[in-house]
Design a protein around this motif. Sequence first.
Motif, PDB file in Angstrom:
ATOM      1  N   PRO A  52      -4.940  28.108 -42.588  1.00 39.89           N
ATOM      2  CA  PRO A  52      -3.861  27.825 -43.293  1.00 39.89           C
ATOM      3  C   PRO A  52      -4.142  27.332 -44.658  1.00 39.89           C
ATOM      4  CG  PRO A  52      -4.537  26.133 -41.883  1.00 39.89           C
ATOM      5  CD  PRO A  52      -5.384  27.161 -41.430  1.00 39.89           C
ATOM      6  N   PRO A  53      -3.039  27.169 -45.533  1.00 41.11           N
ATOM      7  CA  PRO A  53      -3.554  26.591 -46.777  1.00 41.11           C
ATOM      8  C   PRO A  53      -4.263  25.289 -46.806  1.00 41.11           C
ATOM      9  CG  PRO A  53      -1.132  27.486 -46.900  1.00 41.11           C
ATOM     10  CD  PRO A  53      -1.881  27.602 -45.277  1.00 41.11           C
ATOM     11  N   GLY A  54      -4.908  24.859 -47.561  1.00 40.72           N
ATOM     12  CA  GLY A  54      -5.913  23.715 -47.556  1.00 40.72           C
ATOM     13  C   GLY A  54      -7.332  23.927 -46.755  1.00 40.72           C
ATOM     14  N   LYS A  55      -7.280  24.800 -45.865  1.00 38.82           N
ATOM     15  CA  LYS A  55      -8.721  25.013 -44.894  1.00 38.82           C
ATOM     16  C   LYS A  55      -9.453  26.329 -45.439  1.00 38.82           C
ATOM     17  CE  LYS A  55      -8.537  21.774 -41.788  1.00 38.82           C
ATOM     18  NZ  LYS A  55      -7.996  21.885 -40.474  1.00 38.82           N
ATOM     19  N   GLU A  56     -10.831  25.998 -45.231  1.00 41.10           N
ATOM     20  CA  GLU A  56     -11.791  26.892 -45.311  1.00 41.10           C
ATOM     21  C   GLU A  56     -12.493  27.136 -43.957  1.00 41.10           C
ATOM     22  OE1 GLU A  56     -14.224  27.435 -49.076  1.00 41.10           O
ATOM     23  OE2 GLU A  56     -13.304  25.341 -49.403  1.00 41.10           O
ATOM     24  N   VAL A  57     -12.861  28.432 -43.560  1.00 43.58           N
ATOM     25  CA  VAL A  57     -13.362  28.623 -42.188  1.00 43.58           C
ATOM     26  C   VAL A  57     -14.548  29.399 -42.364  1.00 43.58           C
ATOM     27  CG1 VAL A  57     -13.275  29.056 -39.756  1.00 43.58           C
ATOM     28  CG2 VAL A  57     -11.351  27.808 -40.671  1.00 43.58           C
ATOM     29  N   GLU A  58     -15.710  29.205 -42.016  1.00 39.22           N
ATOM     30  CA  GLU A  58     -17.024  30.286 -42.046  1.00 39.22           C
ATOM     31  C   GLU A  58     -17.771  29.941 -40.959  1.00 39.22           C
ATOM     32  OE1 GLU A  58     -17.510  32.196 -44.497  1.00 39.22           O
ATOM     33  OE2 GLU A  58     -16.081  31.559 -45.922  1.00 39.22           O
ATOM     34  N   LEU A  59     -18.691  31.003 -40.656  1.00 35.83           N
ATOM     35  CA  LEU A  59     -19.568  30.898 -39.605  1.00 35.83           C
ATOM     36  C   LEU A  59     -21.053  30.624 -40.289  1.00 35.83           C
ATOM     37  CD1 LEU A  59     -18.559  34.324 -37.891  1.00 35.83           C
ATOM     38  CD2 LEU A  59     -18.039  31.984 -36.966  1.00 35.83           C
ATOM     39  N   ASP A  60     -21.800  29.889 -39.550  1.00 35.56           N
ATOM     40  CA  ASP A  60     -23.171  29.619 -40.302  1.00 35.56           C
ATOM     41  C   ASP A  60     -24.194  30.693 -39.485  1.00 35.56           C
ATOM     42  OD1 ASP A  60     -23.892  28.693 -37.488  1.00 35.56           O
ATOM     43  OD2 ASP A  60     -24.010  26.723 -38.072  1.00 35.56           O
ATOM     44  N   GLU A  61     -25.593  30.384 -39.686  1.00 32.27           N
ATOM     45  CA  GLU A  61     -26.316  31.449 -39.296  1.00 32.27           C
ATOM     46  C   GLU A  61     -26.364  31.774 -37.875  1.00 32.27           C
ATOM     47  OE1 GLU A  61     -30.154  30.816 -41.211  1.00 32.27           O
ATOM     48  OE2 GLU A  61     -29.457  31.040 -43.299  1.00 32.27           O
ATOM     49  N   SER A  62     -26.326  30.506 -37.254  1.00 30.13           N
ATOM     50  CA  SER A  62     -26.204  30.540 -35.609  1.00 30.13           C
ATOM     51  C   SER A  62     -25.004  31.194 -35.069  1.00 30.13           C
ATOM     52  CB  SER A  62     -26.550  29.303 -35.321  1.00 30.13           C
ATOM     53  OG  SER A  62     -25.456  28.401 -35.544  1.00 30.13           O
ATOM     54  N   GLY A  63     -23.838  31.140 -35.869  1.00 33.64           N
ATOM     55  CA  GLY A  63     -22.611  31.693 -35.438  1.00 33.64           C
ATOM     56  C   GLY A  63     -21.774  30.534 -35.084  1.00 33.64           C
ATOM     57  N   GLU A  64     -21.943  29.390 -35.513  1.00 35.75           N
ATOM     58  CA  GLU A  64     -21.201  28.235 -35.252  1.00 35.75           C
ATOM     59  C   GLU A  64     -20.040  28.192 -36.178  1.00 35.75           C
ATOM     60  OE1 GLU A  64     -20.994  23.402 -34.474  1.00 35.75           O
ATOM     61  OE2 GLU A  64     -22.766  24.357 -35.442  1.00 35.75           O
ATOM     62  N   ILE A  65     -18.807  27.756 -35.871  1.00 34.13           N
ATOM     63  CA  ILE A  65     -17.815  27.858 -36.312  1.00 34.13           C
ATOM     64  C   ILE A  65     -17.602  26.366 -37.465  1.00 34.13           C
ATOM     65  CG2 ILE A  65     -15.111  28.014 -36.567  1.00 34.13           C
ATOM     66  CD1 ILE A  65     -15.054  29.623 -34.251  1.00 34.13           C
ATOM     67  N   LEU A  66     -17.424  26.771 -38.786  1.00 40.12           N
ATOM     68  CA  LEU A  66     -17.589  25.399 -39.613  1.00 40.12           C
ATOM     69  C   LEU A  66     -16.168  25.571 -40.400  1.00 40.12           C
ATOM     70  CD1 LEU A  66     -21.238  26.000 -41.103  1.00 40.12           C
ATOM     71  CD2 LEU A  66     -20.431  25.007 -38.956  1.00 40.12           C
TER      72      LEU A  66
END
Length: 499
Positions: A312-326
């Motif tokens: 949603p607006p205001g949020k960033e979501v990524e995956l690190d090298e291990s696949g963890e959701i950040l």
Amino acid sequence: MHETIPELMRHAARTYGAREFLRCNDTSLTFAEADERSDLIARGLVAWGVRPGDRVAIMLDNVSDWPLTWLGVLKAGAVAVPVNTRYQAADLAHVLRDSGSARTVTNLDYASINLGGCSTPDFLTYQQSHLVPDTPTESHDVANFQYTSGTTGFPKACMLTHDFFLRTAQIIADQVNLRDDDVMIMAQAYSYLDPQWATVLCLLGGVPLVVLPRFSASGFWASVREHRATLTYVLGSMPLLLHKQPPHPRDRDHRMRLVICSGIRPDLHQAFEERWGAPWRELYGSTESGPDLVMPEDADGTAGTGALGVPPPGKEVELDESGEILVRGVPMMRGYWNHPEATAHAFRDGWYHTGDLGFRDAQGYIHHAGRIKDMVRRGGENISCAEVEAVLTQHPAVLQAALVPIPDELYGELPKAFLQLRPGHEPGVELAVSVVGHARERLAKFKIPAYVEFVEGFSLTPSARIEKRHLLTPERDQRAAPAIATDHPHRATAQKEHS
């Protein structure tokens, strides 16, 4: 956007006045009436000695006094500490002690297990006080110490601000395209975060919130019809319990236009929509971070894919090298109360580490792919393994304990305890029952191990921790002997409780 929840409450009272706001089994209140009664509770709290920043525990059932007390605590400038009514002496003592709650608002049913100063909402409203709370509350001030079982250790308090709740409610209002004729219905306990953000959502939109006493799989859709509800939020074992109910001729006879759900099973997603004739949309997030991924109301082509949605607006979501959701952005907790190390660990490198694993599909959607947290997710409940292990090892016969999740069709996961005994004690059903009885006296029912297995010893990591991965090998039948089903009637019991 409003700065604080009390400011929003007063705006809603002025704007929507005589419209119905809160509908519980015990009463129905308009926006104006809820504002007035929560003012009375706030004045009673001040007369009771509560000052800005003080923590006030709330241990009540799903009655109107729960949200009214919550609003009153916030109007007094204090911090609310929601307490699960299923807590027993050990988990309750931890929350009250850790939070530093000087006061507890409860009822006579729970007063006997409370520690410290207790009162009831009625007592507060009858306080002879003309003190009008006039606290300079700001958006970044903490509204709640919301206890949750995180990656390690005992439950920790997420410090959630007024801004956290206001942004969360606005994100969900946008996700569902909140309308003037909507009616929100909730069946979760008010001590959980969900009915609280739903309260703020309804204040934002000027629409009614229906709060059921408890979740009933057999009665839920009848309640939806009775209250002409259009929106709801479900999670954990609730969808499967609903699905297991026999089909009913009136399954599609309702006004429900959207079901929000966390963790929709992809293989049942389309079956849910076809049976009840309403779209189901995913909402992914946590107590620490609020909504992180939301599936828009009009995303029809994603049903059954397992996609979690978009930030949603205001949020960033990524995956690190291990696949963890950040995750990073707002809303976000201010940190864990009394746990600076855990806060620093959770927010490594400027990102909140969710402890969940994920992968991204060709369309760019993130999917859930497991969890790396040391916890059990039993239905909608998070169980800290360390908390239960600490209680189990207090039994005189237990030397070491390890709690692990095992798959369960109904609950998703159930807690299983592996026990290493002290010399002189023999394993068996009688001892297993004794250990579980010991835990039952000290912990909420949902935390009690469903299975126990005795072991000669544990494999340890280099840091002398129990290496749990050896206890969870796929080739093991986790329910077969030598496992002892300590809670073997749990399915029938659960069905009875939720039907």
